[in-house]
Design a protein around this motif. Structure first.
Motif, PDB file in Angstrom:
ATOM      1  N   LEU A 159      -8.421  -9.538   3.521  1.00 22.46           N
ATOM      2  CA  LEU A 159      -8.689  -7.907   3.400  1.00 22.46           C
ATOM      3  C   LEU A 159      -9.710  -7.525   1.966  1.00 22.46           C
ATOM      4  O   LEU A 159     -10.232  -6.727   1.664  1.00 22.46           O
ATOM      5  N   GLY A 160     -10.445  -8.551   1.743  1.00 20.57           N
ATOM      6  CA  GLY A 160     -11.823  -8.237   0.744  1.00 20.57           C
ATOM      7  C   GLY A 160     -11.845  -9.502  -0.369  1.00 20.57           C
ATOM      8  O   GLY A 160     -10.806 -10.629   0.001  1.00 20.57           O
ATOM      9  N   ASN A 161     -12.802  -9.316  -1.594  1.00 18.86           N
ATOM     10  CA  ASN A 161     -12.709  -9.537  -2.551  1.00 18.86           C
ATOM     11  C   ASN A 161     -12.658  -9.643  -3.784  1.00 18.86           C
ATOM     12  O   ASN A 161     -13.303  -7.652  -3.996  1.00 18.86           O
ATOM     13  N   GLU A 162     -11.415  -8.944  -5.019  1.00 22.98           N
ATOM     14  CA  GLU A 162     -11.321  -8.910  -6.252  1.00 22.98           C
ATOM     15  C   GLU A 162     -11.872  -7.318  -6.289  1.00 22.98           C
ATOM     16  O   GLU A 162     -12.600  -6.636  -6.693  1.00 22.98           O
ATOM     17  N   ALA A 163     -11.009  -6.621  -5.749  1.00 26.49           N
ATOM     18  CA  ALA A 163     -10.481  -5.713  -5.624  1.00 26.49           C
ATOM     19  C   ALA A 163      -9.344  -4.941  -5.550  1.00 26.49           C
ATOM     20  O   ALA A 163      -8.978  -4.094  -5.690  1.00 26.49           O
ATOM     21  N   GLY A 164      -8.916  -5.677  -6.459  1.00 26.80           N
ATOM     22  CA  GLY A 164      -7.516  -5.338  -6.956  1.00 26.80           C
ATOM     23  C   GLY A 164      -6.054  -5.969  -6.273  1.00 26.80           C
ATOM     24  O   GLY A 164      -6.726  -6.070  -5.257  1.00 26.80           O
ATOM     25  N   TYR A 165      -4.650  -4.851  -6.351  1.00 29.68           N
ATOM     26  CA  TYR A 165      -3.871  -5.294  -5.423  1.00 29.68           C
ATOM     27  C   TYR A 165      -3.401  -4.041  -5.523  1.00 29.68           C
ATOM     28  O   TYR A 165      -2.642  -4.452  -6.514  1.00 29.68           O
ATOM     29  N   GLY A 166      -2.672  -3.347  -4.547  1.00 27.29           N
ATOM     30  CA  GLY A 166      -2.388  -2.153  -4.707  1.00 27.29           C
ATOM     31  C   GLY A 166      -1.975  -1.545  -3.130  1.00 27.29           C
ATOM     32  O   GLY A 166      -2.441  -2.865  -2.220  1.00 27.29           O
ATOM     33  N   PRO A 167      -1.641  -0.034  -3.176  1.00 28.04           N
ATOM     34  CA  PRO A 167      -1.024   0.313  -1.906  1.00 28.04           C
ATOM     35  C   PRO A 167      -1.923   0.474  -0.466  1.00 28.04           C
ATOM     36  O   PRO A 167      -1.795   0.297   0.583  1.00 28.04           O
ATOM     37  N   ASN A 168      -3.631   0.154  -1.179  1.00 27.29           N
ATOM     38  CA  ASN A 168      -4.495   0.298  -0.165  1.00 27.29           C
ATOM     39  C   ASN A 168      -4.984  -1.293   0.546  1.00 27.29           C
ATOM     40  O   ASN A 168      -4.918  -1.566   1.725  1.00 27.29           O
ATOM     41  N   GLN A 169      -4.178  -2.029  -0.424  1.00 20.84           N
ATOM     42  CA  GLN A 169      -4.869  -3.612   0.778  1.00 20.84           C
ATOM     43  C   GLN A 169      -3.080  -3.386   1.069  1.00 20.84           C
ATOM     44  O   GLN A 169      -3.551  -4.059   2.063  1.00 20.84           O
ATOM     45  N   THR A 170      -1.807  -3.511   1.047  1.00 17.63           N
ATOM     46  CA  THR A 170      -0.679  -3.463   1.494  1.00 17.63           C
ATOM     47  C   THR A 170      -0.679  -3.007   2.883  1.00 17.63           C
ATOM     48  O   THR A 170      -0.151  -3.563   3.422  1.00 17.63           O
ATOM     49  N   MET A 171      -1.339  -1.466   2.878  1.00 19.29           N
ATOM     50  CA  MET A 171      -1.604  -0.848   3.850  1.00 19.29           C
ATOM     51  C   MET A 171      -2.596  -1.392   5.161  1.00 19.29           C
ATOM     52  O   MET A 171      -2.374  -1.504   6.435  1.00 19.29           O
ATOM     53  N   ALA A 172      -3.823  -2.541   4.424  1.00 22.07           N
ATOM     54  CA  ALA A 172      -4.679  -2.587   5.319  1.00 22.07           C
ATOM     55  C   ALA A 172      -3.942  -3.850   5.735  1.00 22.07           C
ATOM     56  O   ALA A 172      -3.963  -4.027   7.383  1.00 22.07           O
ATOM     57  N   TYR A 173      -3.421  -4.620   5.204  1.00 21.72           N
ATOM     58  CA  TYR A 173      -2.128  -5.527   5.441  1.00 21.72           C
ATOM     59  C   TYR A 173      -1.627  -5.571   7.065  1.00 21.72           C
ATOM     60  O   TYR A 173      -1.107  -6.176   7.735  1.00 21.72           O
ATOM     61  N   GLY A 174      -0.898  -4.036   6.565  1.00 18.60           N
ATOM     62  CA  GLY A 174       0.112  -3.747   6.989  1.00 18.60           C
ATOM     63  C   GLY A 174       0.098  -3.539   8.783  1.00 18.60           C
ATOM     64  O   GLY A 174       0.169  -3.719  10.141  1.00 18.60           O
ATOM     65  N   TRP A 175      -1.020  -2.328   8.610  1.00 17.40           N
ATOM     66  CA  TRP A 175      -2.045  -2.679  10.019  1.00 17.40           C
ATOM     67  C   TRP A 175      -2.807  -3.582  10.232  1.00 17.40           C
ATOM     68  O   TRP A 175      -2.563  -3.719  11.613  1.00 17.40           O
ATOM     69  N   ILE A 176      -3.384  -4.702  10.654  1.00 19.74           N
ATOM     70  CA  ILE A 176      -3.761  -6.125  11.028  1.00 19.74           C
ATOM     71  C   ILE A 176      -2.560  -6.530  11.562  1.00 19.74           C
ATOM     72  O   ILE A 176      -2.337  -7.243  12.820  1.00 19.74           O
ATOM     73  N   ARG A 177      -1.254  -6.573  11.007  1.00 21.10           N
ATOM     74  CA  ARG A 177      -0.213  -7.817  11.379  1.00 21.10           C
ATOM     75  C   ARG A 177       0.652  -6.518  11.984  1.00 21.10           C
ATOM     76  O   ARG A 177       1.275  -7.222  13.505  1.00 21.10           O
ATOM     77  N   GLY A 178       0.745  -5.770  12.683  1.00 26.66           N
ATOM     78  CA  GLY A 178       0.858  -4.897  13.218  1.00 26.66           C
ATOM     79  C   GLY A 178      -0.003  -4.773  14.359  1.00 26.66           C
ATOM     80  O   GLY A 178       0.469  -4.831  15.643  1.00 26.66           O
TER      81      GLY A 178
END
Length: 836
Positions: A159-178
């Motif tokens: 999902l990238g590098n050293e960009a914190g961890y919040g809803p924008n990452q969990t959203m991207a994770y969910g899209w990829i897994r779907g």
């Protein structure tokens, strides 16, 4: 390991409305595809059901002539080098790469972690939560996945590098897994605290919403073991730990690679990682020199912090590449050490996960005191299944040894080593003859079984220490006001009462007064400083001056770069140094060692300038310890030197403990019996094997962009410095050390003018460096082209101990086992000037 690709052809057709059986082609698309399965299960990343170890590296796009504009040839060169040095994975740090990289990885066989172009280090906790960036982050993630989804080499998304961890990452994770459930997703930030980039939190409950891999950066070895033995079992963790970054390769670095890989192989759930990073990101300037941050007048800048690769800007491998290749080699050898064994029995271990060793062949070489004596090849077992082993007997080794014509090599006291290697024998796997795995065994026990060696004799090269090229009388000792003189017609030595060093002059062997005008050996002094590596402290970063995790500032505050000997006392005596032979004169020097902080000025070196600006820059001398040196002088001019350094209790995490002296610059040919051929250190020497090697002491150091400590060799038995002899190297001017072939100790030293240095053999293990520069000169330079080699001197450094390398420029510092603290250290060796 052995990729198989298929060509997919897809045609877009227009169907005739009147007749569905009639079509017309509109467009054609073709790509390579492959079949494989990737899943995470039971704390393992499985590729086709196998828990492959990730032997990876992070790669930035970089060209030293084109910057970020990288050519296909440079990409191909990168990936071929990775395969050559046993890497099997690459992380596209920190953005998707040119499609050519994925096509090439498909063909060569490299796993790829494909990383989205997302990094917001400067706004770490904000952008990950800010909905104004949500669409942009998702767009970058989607474009990567859709573009590269058909590449079989891509085994995971990042999902990238050293960009914190919040809803924008969990959203991207969910899209990829779907969208693509066939690959895992990883993101390091999912195991950071809720706020800030502090210590990893392996108990974070929502981490599974952003990563299928536990992928920390720069964990300590202790942290890895703790996760594998306590945290993962307690949490019933099903995800493996694969480091997204580790072993920061800035400058002379990558210490403890072998320690990392030892625990990786020992603990389930630890599955490797990606070294940071691949290439030194330097640029060639208009003068042909390598430039980095600040060299273009750019402000602000990070100086040389991006000079942190496993290869140089010109794509030449650093010594750490050889160490990594050894740590992860696909074949291991174990020699059966059993006195009942009548031949050489090897256990061959196939560390591959999918293929046999049928594309490889074995080679062996027997070395006597470092020189290759006999050798041959042997077949590796056919059909040896992955992750299995077999024991084989190689009768050819014993038969060849016993049938060797020159019986003179089987001399009592000789040190015998058996080198074994696995090499490609041709075909598509690799270049024929290219080694993929090596091992070395000390085999004196086996040689004694064959009655070719006894146990306790001294090595035969000690004989030369007793020899004289001409008959010289026992030297006499004369005391003067400021020095003590030991002389004979063959030589004269002056021991200086004011500096505690000595000068050695050669004579003509006939006249007491006829000595060379210039000394042959001079300025032997204790040596406690090294030109700091980037892990010791980035010398162009003044903020690290008082950083407790970086020892370089402490070394400058102690004045280790400018030491003196004071309260000097010189005593005259005698001792026998040769098994009961007659006694020889000995001169003992006793003194206190003091450091003088700030005495040397380093313009442009920000960390040293901080010392000048601080109160400690005007600090008086600092007592470091005590120095005792006993020099025993034999009638043939050979010196037996016993140096003893006692570091005071307050001295901790020191750079080195040893001596330095100078010899004439003409003695630029270096031949040595030590671990090599490449440089090695106490925490980076798994790949260095004992042997006799040769090189020319270079005009300028070439291993690293920023001058720093380099060129060390462990376990020195002997070192011979002489005038250049092209015949010894087959006519080549060797700037990189190589084995000396078809030779012997006598042919290396006989008839040559030079200086022979031999470790005492009394359990002492010395390290050495031969350089045209002092450590202070190396430390003062920002670039190699700024260095001016000495026209008069080559500096020889012999160490009882030298600090390990570690990875402390960005990661764990040198492990305690490889640090130097208060105590008593001895440097004992023979030194013999040799005449024509």
């Amino acid at each position: 390991e052995s990729p198989t690709l298929y060509r997919l052809r897809a045609t877009l057709v227009r169907i005739d409305p009147a007749d569905p059986n009639v079509t017309a082609g509109i467009d054609v698309f073709g790509c390579n595809i492959g079949f494989r399965n990737v899943e995470v299960k039971n704390r393992e990343l499985l590729v086709n059901g196998k828990p492959v170890l990730i032997k990876g590296v992070n790669r930035h796009d970089h060209s030293f002539t084109g910057g970020k504009a990288v050519t296909p040839d440079e990409i191909l060169q990168d990936l071929r080098l990775m395969k050559q040095y046993n890497f099997n994975a690459v992380r596209t740090a920190h953005y998707p790469n040119d499609p050519y990289l994925y096509d090439t990885a498909d063909k060569l066989g490299l796993y790829v972690i494909n990383e989205a172009n997302i990094e917001c280090h400067g706004h770490y906790d904000m952008i990950c939560r800010e909905n104004a960036y949500t669409a942009a982050m998702l767009d970058r993630t989607q474009r990567m996945v859709v573009r590269d989804q058909n590449h079989p080499s891509v085994v995971g998304w990042s999902l990238g590098n050293e960009a914190g961890y919040g809803p924008n990452q969990t959203m991207a994770y969910g899209w990829i897994r779907g969208y693509d459930g066939s690959r895992p997703v990883q993101y390091e930030g999912a195991h950071r605290p809720v706020w800030g980039q502090l210590q990893h939190d392996y108990d974070r409950e929502d981490s599974n919403l952003g990563t299928d891999i536990v992928c920390p950066m720069y964990p300590t070895i202790e942290e890895l073991v703790g996760w594998a033995k306590e945290i993962a079992p307690r949490r019933n963790e099903m995800r493996p730990l694969i480091m997204c970054e580790y072993a920061h390769a800035m400058g002379n670095s990558s210490g403890s690679l072998a320690d990392y890989w030892k625990v990786i192989k020992e603990h389930k759930g630890l599955q490797g990682g990606f070294i940071w990073d691949w290439i030194d990101q330097g640029l060639r300037d208009e003068n042909g020199n390598i430039a980095y941050g600040g060299d273009y007048g750019d402000v602000p800048h990070d100086a040389n912090f991006n000079i942190n690769g496993m290869i140089s800007p010109e794509r030449m491998p650093h010594p750490a590449m050889i160490e990594f290749k050894k740590c992860v080699q696909p074949v291991d050898f174990v020699l059966k050490d059993d006195l009942l064994v009548e031949s050489f029995v090897l256990r061959v271990i196939n560390r591959r996960f999918f293929t046999t060793l049928d594309d490889l062949e074995g080679r062996w070489t027997l070395k006597a005191d470092g020189f290759a004596v006999v050798g041959g090849s042997f077949p590796l077992p056919k059909g040896l299944l992955p992750q299995t082993s077999i024991t084989i007997t190689i009768p050819e080794i014993k038969e060849t040894i016993l049938g060797h014509d020159d019986r003179a090599v089987w001399v009592d006291g000789t040190e015998f080593h058996l080198d074994v290697a696995a090499s490609y024998h041709g075909g598509e796997s690799g270049v024929s003859g290219e080694e993929v795995a090596t091992e070395q065994f000390q085999v004196n026990r086996h040689m004694r079984q064959m009655q070719l060696s006894s146990a306790d004799a001294k090595p035969p090269y000690f004989e030369i220490l007793r020899e004289s090229t001409e008959k010289c009388p026992m030297p006499k000792v004369t005391k003067h006001k400021d020095f003590v003189e030991v002389s004979s017609p063959c030589f004269m030595i002056k021991f200086n009462q004011r500096t505690a060093s000595f000068e050695y002059f050669l004579g003509d062997g006939r006249n007491h007064a006829d000595y060379d005008a210039k000394a042959y050996i001079w300025d032997m002094m204790p040596n406690l400083f090294r030109a700091g590596t980037d892990n010791d402290g980035v010398k162009q970063n003044g903020t690290q001056f008082d950083d407790e995790s970086k020892p370089l500032g402490q070394w400058l505050r102690l004045g280790l770069d400018c030491i003196s000997l004071e309260d000097i006392k010189i005593e005259v005596g005698s001792q026998s140094v040769d098994d009961g032979q007659q006694e020889s004169p000995s001169i003992t020097t006793r003194a206190l060692i003091y450091g003088h902080p700030g005495s040397v000025v380093y313009p442009g070196i920000a960390l040293a300038e901080k010392l000048q600006q601080s109160d400690e820059g005007a600090r008086p001398r600092v007592k470091i310890g005590r120095w005792v040196q006993r020099v025993t002088v034999r009638d043939n001019g050979c010196l037996f030197i016993q140096a003893r350094i006692e570091l005071d209790e307050s001295m901790n995490d020191m750079p080195r403990v040893g001596v330095q002296f100078a010899v004439p610059a003409g003695l630029r040919q270096s031949c040595f019996f030590a671990d090599g051929p490449h440089e090695n250190y106490c925490d980076r020497n798994l790949s260095a094997h004992a042997g006799v090697f040769g090189e020319v002491v270079p005009e300028r150091p070439s291993s690293y962009v920023v001058p720093q400590e380099q060129g060390n060799r462990m376990n020195m038995r002997w070192l011979f410095l002489s005038e250049y002899d092209s015949s010894l190297f087959g006519g080549d001017l060797l700037m990189k050390a190589k084995p000396i072939e078809n030779s012997s100790f006598e042919s290396v030293t006989s008839g040559k003018k030079g200086i022979l240095i031999v470790s005492s053999g009394a359990g002492d293990s010395l390290q050495f460096t031969a350089s045209r520069y002092t450590d202070a000169q190396l430390f003062a330079a920002r670039h190699t082209h700024e260095l001016e080699p000495s026209k008069d001197s080559i500096y020889v450094r012999l160490d009882s101990a030298q600090r390990g390398l570690g990875t402390g420029s960005c990661g764990p510092q040198t492990l305690p086992d490889y640090q130097i603290n208060a105590g008593v250290y001895e440097i004992n060796f023979w030194l013999k000037p040799m005449r024509l």
